[in-house]
Design an enzyme around this catalytic site. Structure first.
Site, PDB file in Angstrom:
ATOM      1  N   ASP A 218       0.772  -1.361   0.036  1.00  0.00           N
ATOM      2  CA  ASP A 218      -0.019   0.069   0.008  1.00  0.00           C
ATOM      3  C   ASP A 218       1.010   1.275   0.057  1.00  0.00           C
ATOM      4  OD1 ASP A 218      -2.387   1.696   0.492  1.00  0.00           O
ATOM      5  OD2 ASP A 218      -1.584   1.938   2.652  1.00  0.00           O
TER       6      ASP A 218
ATOM      7  N   ASP B 162      -0.329   5.102   1.194  1.00  0.00           N
ATOM      8  CA  ASP B 162      -0.449   5.887   2.286  1.00  0.00           C
ATOM      9  C   ASP B 162      -0.206   5.101   3.535  1.00  0.00           C
ATOM     10  OD1 ASP B 162      -0.953   8.513   0.815  1.00  0.00           O
ATOM     11  OD2 ASP B 162      -2.836   7.728   0.114  1.00  0.00           O
TER      12      ASP B 162
END
Length: 230
Positions: free
Chosen positions: A10, A12
């Protein structure tokens, strides 16, 4: 022999320490439009969704304002983006070591294509990733769509891949795709929240992550918990 052939990150709250900025933008946008301001945790809980989906989930009583919420968030983000958002400690060092060890690295993010491409260029990390999927390419998390696309395009089976993320959406997406997952404790969700989705473990730093991915313990745990290839 590497424990995993493909490591999917991922962005953020996992690679970039952007959760505070995102939360501030969401809350300021609501305040500017005169609607109830979400709590910090409520804003954290939608990180990972595509932006339009995130504002729908966060402001269900104000769907008629969704276009304004999206536009307002983007304006807030551009205003705060004058100051570069930092990466977490040791990110590039660990990515370089994983890459050198022969692992393929990829990204599955709720960001749009323009945003993630810009950040990969600005951070200098783009060279490490063989595949980048975002909200413009696939259904929003926790749908397994992004992960399934990456696996298919890279020719990797479920048992040879692992998802690294900071939110329950990341863990649930990995579960839905039938691949292993590892949580990071320094993003949107707590260790207890991440553990609800049976990750192999939750790490507290990138050096800890490197250790998990490159030791025999990771292999034995992985073999025990991941689903067989369909």
């Amino acid at each position: 022999m590497n424990k995993f052939k493909l490591v999917i990150f991922d962005w953020d709250g996992t690679v970039m320490d952007s959760v505070p900025k995102i939360v501030t933008c969401m809350r300021n946008t609501a305040r500017d439009l005169g609607i109830p301001v979400p709590t910090e945790q409520q804003a954290k809980d939608v990180i990972g969704l595509s932006l339009a989906k995130a504002t729908e989930v966060l402001f269900p009583a104000h769907l008629h304002l969704n276009d304004e919420l999206v536009a307002g968030y983007k304006a807030q983000y551009r205003e705060l983006d004058v100051t570069p958002t930092p990466l977490f400690a040791d990110v590039e060092t660990v990515l370089e070591k994983l890459h050198a060890a022969g692992m393929q690295l990829a990204i599955a993010t709720g960001k749009g294509r323009e945003g993630i491409d810009r950040l990969l260029k600005e951070s200098g990390l783009g060279k490490y990733f063989v595949n980048v999927k975002c909200s413009d390419d696939a259904k929003s998390k926790p749908s397994p769509d992004m992960l399934e696309q990456i696996l298919r395009e890279q020719g990797i089976t479920q048992c040879d891949a692992v998802m690294i993320g900071d939110s329950q959406l990341d863990m649930a997406m990995a579960n839905a795709a039938g691949i292993a997952c590892i949580g990071v404790s320094f993003g949107a969700h707590s260790t207890a929240q991440l553990q609800q989705h049976t990750p192999l473990c939750v790490v507290d730093s990138y050096q800890h992550l490197l250790q998990v991915l490159t030791t025999p313990l990771a292999a034995s745990t992985h073999q025990h918990q991941t689903q067989p290839v369909l």
